[in-house]
Design a protein around this motif. Structure first.
Motif, short mmCIF file in Angstrom:
data_model
loop_
_atom_site.label_atom_id
_atom_site.label_comp_id
_atom_site.label_asym_id
_atom_site.label_seq_id
_atom_site.Cartn_x
_atom_site.Cartn_y
_atom_site.Cartn_z
N LEU A 121 61.06 24.68 116.55
CA LEU A 121 60.60 26.01 116.17
C LEU A 121 61.70 27.06 116.28
O LEU A 121 61.62 28.11 115.63
CB LEU A 121 59.38 26.41 117.01
CG LEU A 121 58.12 25.58 116.74
CD1 LEU A 121 57.05 25.85 117.79
CD2 LEU A 121 57.57 25.86 115.34
N ASP A 122 62.71 26.77 117.09
CA ASP A 122 63.87 27.68 117.17
C ASP A 122 64.71 27.63 115.90
O ASP A 122 65.49 28.55 115.63
CB ASP A 122 64.76 27.32 118.37
CG ASP A 122 64.17 27.81 119.69
OD1 ASP A 122 63.27 28.66 119.65
OD2 ASP A 122 64.61 27.33 120.75
N ASP A 123 64.56 26.56 115.13
CA ASP A 123 65.29 26.42 113.87
C ASP A 123 64.30 25.99 112.78
O ASP A 123 64.23 24.81 112.43
CB ASP A 123 66.42 25.40 114.01
CG ASP A 123 67.24 25.24 112.73
OD1 ASP A 123 67.05 26.07 111.80
OD2 ASP A 123 68.04 24.30 112.65
N PRO A 124 63.47 26.92 112.28
CA PRO A 124 62.42 26.59 111.31
C PRO A 124 62.94 25.89 110.06
O PRO A 124 62.17 25.20 109.38
CB PRO A 124 61.81 27.95 110.97
CG PRO A 124 62.17 28.84 112.10
CD PRO A 124 63.51 28.36 112.58
N SER A 125 64.22 26.04 109.76
CA SER A 125 64.76 25.41 108.55
C SER A 125 64.63 23.89 108.62
O SER A 125 64.46 23.22 107.58
CB SER A 125 66.22 25.81 108.33
OG SER A 125 67.04 25.35 109.40
N GLN A 126 64.70 23.32 109.84
CA GLN A 126 64.51 21.87 110.00
C GLN A 126 63.11 21.45 109.55
O GLN A 126 62.92 20.48 108.82
CB GLN A 126 64.66 21.46 111.47
CG GLN A 126 66.04 21.59 112.07
CD GLN A 126 66.01 21.09 113.51
OE1 GLN A 126 65.92 19.89 113.77
NE2 GLN A 126 66.08 22.03 114.45
N ILE A 127 62.12 22.23 110.02
CA ILE A 127 60.72 21.93 109.69
C ILE A 127 60.50 22.12 108.20
O ILE A 127 59.86 21.29 107.54
CB ILE A 127 59.77 22.83 110.50
CG1 ILE A 127 60.01 22.64 112.00
CG2 ILE A 127 58.32 22.52 110.15
CD1 ILE A 127 59.30 23.65 112.87
N ASP A 128 61.02 23.22 107.67
CA ASP A 128 60.82 23.51 106.25
C ASP A 128 61.41 22.41 105.37
O ASP A 128 60.82 22.03 104.35
CB ASP A 128 61.46 24.86 105.88
CG ASP A 128 60.74 26.03 106.53
OD1 ASP A 128 59.62 25.82 107.05
OD2 ASP A 128 61.29 27.15 106.52
#
Length: 300
Positions: free
Chosen positions: A264-271
């Motif tokens: 969640l600290d790096d939402p780009s991973q999830i996206d």
């Protein structure tokens, strides 16, 4: 396997748009942190795969009002305010059927509270086949519920007769995967119990819903049977049992919480994972819906 973040189901009750987007990422992060491999399986968000909405309309026209009137979850969620509930909340089980049948799924892992919805999906699949295909022909399979483990339904920490739910007003009723160790400990220590010692036999917990719930949660976390947990703690008071449960819960959940925090600290991973999953899910579901439309006689 196909893992869907059901953001379309979420809007059957009003959602703050910013929170809805954040919650979608949070659920995807929970899947990944809990150990689902996005390379081997499909993780996606429902609203990005139009087949779900399109097939829902088709299945709405196959499902019967009488079937939906029997759905106990709607009665529980709507309560006394049935007339003010959204149409989406009423037809929620049809969207769930579409979630399953869009992939022609054969097995669906659920809690026992969702078994009725699986039965509806089976009824809808059967009626579609009967209405539009020759005798003995099958397009949509009959999906089977897969209910495993010692905790087919986890109940509220404050009321052992109510399901643990994120929609409950009090955060103290549930353990969230984002809770830190101190908060998990606080919630378990404050969980409702009774004054009796833990018995030797499971049937002796009849009429003690809160006690049974904590034993059930412990068994699930420890990957043991409830009977084995009772053997371990027989005769002990909850003042002894709860600290052991805190230690177990923190041990099991902290790695998930930590990994979720990283994601969640790096939402780009999830996206990126969701974007790839959305493309895979579309590739699986779109041809199924097109074939269903063809079977029904839509011109193409």
């Amino acid at each position: 396997c196909v893992y869907c973040v059901v953001d379309m189901h979420a809007i059957t009750v009003w959602q703050d748009p910013a929170e809805l987007a954040a919650n979608t990422r949070e659920v995807a992060a929970a899947y990944i942190a809990a150990g689902i491999d996005a390379e081997k399986h499909i993780i996606f968000n429902q609203s990005k795969v139009s087949a779900h909405a399109e097939l829902t309309w088709i299945l709405n026209c196959v499902a019967r009002i009488g079937w939906l009137n029997r759905m106990t979850q709607f009665k529980e969620r709507a309560g006394k305010h049935r007339e003010n509930a959204s149409v989406g909340l009423y037809t929620y089980p049809v969207l769930m059927a579409a979630d399953i049948l869009a992939y022609r799924a054969t097995h669906v892992p659920v809690g026992d509270d969702q078994k009725q919805h699986l039965e509806l999906a089976r009824d809808i699949a059967q009626k579609f086949n009967n209405d539009f295909l020759g005798e003995g022909e099958v397009f949509f399979p009959q999906p089977e519920p897969v209910i495993t483990g010692p905790a087919p339904r986890v109940m509220s920490l404050r009321n052992g007769s109510e399901k643990m739910s994120k929609s409950a007003p009090s955060d103290m009723t549930r353990i969230n995967l984002t809770d830190d160790a101190d908060l998990i400990a606080k919630k378990i220590k404050k969980a409702k119990t009774d004054t009796e010692a833990l018995p030797e036999k499971l049937e002796d917990l009849d009429g003690r819903p809160e006690a049974l719930n904590l034993i059930t949660i412990y068994a699930a976390l420890a990957e043991k049977s409830k009977e084995d947990v009772l053997k371990e703690f027989v005769g002990q008071e909850f003042s002894k049992f709860k600290p052991a449960m805190v230690e177990l819960a923190v041990d099991k959940l902290s790695p998930i919480t930590s990994r979720m925090s990283e994601l969640l600290d790096d939402p780009s991973q999830i996206d990126a994972i969701l974007e790839e999953g959305n493309a895979k899910a579309n590739a699986e579901a779109a041809p199924v819906v097109e074939e269903a439309k063809k079977i029904m006689g839509f011109y193409s």
